[in-house]
Enzyme design. Structure first.
Site, PDB file in Angstrom:
ATOM      1  N   SER A   1      48.146  30.138  62.540  1.00  0.00           N
ATOM      2  CA  SER A   1      47.396  30.130  63.799  1.00  0.00           C
ATOM      3  C   SER A   1      46.128  29.327  63.575  1.00  0.00           C
ATOM      4  O   SER A   1      45.143  29.838  63.081  1.00  0.00           O
ATOM      5  CB  SER A   1      47.068  31.548  64.257  1.00  0.00           C
ATOM      6  OG  SER A   1      46.512  32.310  63.213  1.00  0.00           O
ATOM      7  N   CYS A   2      46.172  28.072  63.946  1.00  0.00           N
ATOM      8  CA  CYS A   2      45.171  27.090  63.559  1.00  0.00           C
ATOM      9  C   CYS A   2      44.228  26.763  64.714  1.00  0.00           C
ATOM     10  O   CYS A   2      44.354  27.287  65.811  1.00  0.00           O
ATOM     11  CB  CYS A   2      45.871  25.814  63.093  1.00  0.00           C
ATOM     12  SG  CYS A   2      47.253  26.126  61.957  1.00  0.00           S
ATOM     13  N   THR A   3      43.267  25.883  64.452  1.00  0.00           N
ATOM     14  CA  THR A   3      42.387  25.346  65.479  1.00  0.00           C
ATOM     15  C   THR A   3      42.273  23.840  65.271  1.00  0.00           C
ATOM     16  O   THR A   3      42.055  23.384  64.147  1.00  0.00           O
ATOM     17  CB  THR A   3      40.985  25.976  65.409  1.00  0.00           C
ATOM     18  OG1 THR A   3      41.102  27.402  65.436  1.00  0.00           O
ATOM     19  CG2 THR A   3      40.121  25.509  66.571  1.00  0.00           C
TER      20      THR A   3
END
Length: 468
Positions: free
Chosen positions: A8-10
């Site tokens: 779950s990245c940005t």
């Protein structure tokens, strides 16, 4: 089949007229499903690229084209779950980051179900980046792969060259849409479907050829007067208000403090503009951030409920951070810079490694699954664990560590830029400079460790004072 996991990245994207030096920049935190998923930094040479690709998490097999390009890569350091080459820059100075896990909804998944035997994050960089010569070409190749093989998960990717930045989102099992980020704009994309306003007739959009028809035929558009892909294909859930939207809100608040928005707003803008030119340091701050100067900072002074209300960008599950910079004011041989930091971003420093190399520094390449403080991945995680225990005690030292590391590496980069193309073997010379940068980063990280020990040991509970 190996169990599938999701990160779950940005993601942050910056167009060339929005950056401080005219470069394009695409960046992402690669966040694992849990802490400690060791990463390494390598170069994949043409002779090392597979000709026939076999996935680990899926039965998919793909015959790959001839004549692959060399590229930098940040794959998993341990075997068993596939390559997961999260990002890289190829020898034609095309950058790619993959992937940002995104959301969907039951309407589109009912029309075009996900494909259990398709491709996923494990595969995408490896089967795309070595075969593209521009950002736009990357979009087209990936789109064709998704249409042919399908995917078992929703993901977003980004491509850049010295002129263009493109953002790409997969849609259900076989569909996709991409948009060129305006040169004067930036994007902050959390783990949700992000593209909003969309023009199928624009030269700055690319998409699966039947996408407009699919929307119309299946009555997917909830808006009577616009095409908003986030409304059509994405989500607007309670989880988004706690997990996704606040990250976009905080990043946009940093770049545009004059705009008043809510952290739970479901319609925060996708394409953004700011009057300030954006630097690598700005991007690193946002990608390390934890809602500083708000009640939601886990290290701050808010209530316990407030400090746990929203998912921060900097988090213990950060595995590596890359800022892929393609410069236009230097010769092509030194234009690609793969800025890289390992581990939780609040406690690391990005290093500007030249991409035009055939090998990477030992401290970044030789990561294994065993804890080893001579490897930057493991050293950073040690610093993060200690720092998290008493953030206020160590904050000043950590900030100086990052500032000094980046400053020294920037100076080395500036001196290298002046003479690199005069060298007989440019790639070999850049490898030696990358090794020097690695040494700088390791030295400052070990200095920080010593400072933290000196500050922390007097605070240990295991003590007793004798007044004799």
């Amino acid at each position: 089949m190996t169990k599938r996991i999701k990160g779950s990245c940005t993601t942050i994207l910056v167009g060339k007229k929005a950056s401080i030096d005219g470069s394009t920049m695409i960046a992402r935190n690669e966040d694992g499903a849990g802490p400690l998923n060791p990463q390494k930094f390598v170069v994949i040479k043409p002779e090392d690229q597979p000709k026939h690709y076999k996935s680990v998490l899926s039965p998919v097999e793909i015959d790959l084209p001839e004549n692959p390009l060399r590229y930098t890569s940040t794959p998993d350091a341990t075997d068993g779950r596939g390559i997961w080459a999260g990002a890289g820059i190829n020898s034609d100075n095309v950058a790619m980051t993959a992937t940002e896990t995104i959301t969907s909804n039951s309407r589109i998944l009912g029309v075009d179900p996900l494909v259990a035997d398709g491709i996923g994050e494990e595969d995408i960089t490896t089967i795309t980046l070595p075969y593209i010569h521009s950002a736009r070409e990357g979009v087209k190749r990936l789109g064709a792969l998704l249409e042919k093989y399908g995917t078992y998960e929703m993901n977003a990717m980004a491509f850049s060259d010295k002129d263009e930045v493109w953002y790409f989102e997969s849609i259900a099992g076989h569909h996709w849409a991409a948009i060129r980020i305006p040169d004067d704009a930036y994007v902050i994309a959390p783990n949700r479907f992000n593209i909003d306003q969309y023009d199928f007739d624009s030269e700055d959009t690319l998409f699966a050829s039947d996408l407009p028809e699919l929307i119309e035929k299946n009555h997917l558009n909830p808006d009577p007067d616009q095409v908003n892909l986030r409304h059509i294909f994405g989500s607007a859930t309670i989880k988004d208000t706690r997990y996704n939207n606040p990250r976009a809100w905080y990043g946009q608040k940093y770049f545009n403090p004059e705009i008043d928005q809510s952290p739970i707003d479901q319609d925060l803008p996708f394409i953004c503009r700011t009057s300030k030119k954006i630097s690598v340091e700005d991007m690193k701050f946002v990608l390390s951030s934890h809602y500083q100067n708000t009640p939601y900072d886990p290290y701050g002074t808010g209530t316990e409920d407030e400090k746990k209300q929203f998912r921060p960008i900097g988090i213990n599950r950060n595995q590596e951070l890359h800022i892929l910079q393609i410069r236009s004011d230097v010769p092509a041989e030194i234009a690609g810079v793969h800025w890289l930091a390992f581990g939780p971003n609040t406690f690391n420093a990005p290093v500007p490694f030249y991409a035009n190399v055939n090998d990477t520094p030992d401290a970044y390449r030789k990561t294994t699954g065993e804890c080893d403080p001579t490897a930057m991945y493991w050293l950073t995680n040690v610093l993060a664990l200690m720092g998290d225990n008493n953030f206020g005690l160590y904050e000043d030292q950590e900030n100086l560590f990052e500032e000094n590391t980046v400053a020294d590496c920037r100076h080395l980069q500036m001196e290298t830029d002046k003479v690199a193309t005069q060298q007989t073997d440019v790639s070999k010379y850049l490898e030696s400079v990358n090794n020097q940068m690695s040494d700088v980063a390791m030295a400052y990280a070990n200095k920080l460790l010593g400072q933290m020990l000196a500050l922390g040991e007097p605070q240990m509970k295991l003590q007793f004072t004798l007044n004799d």
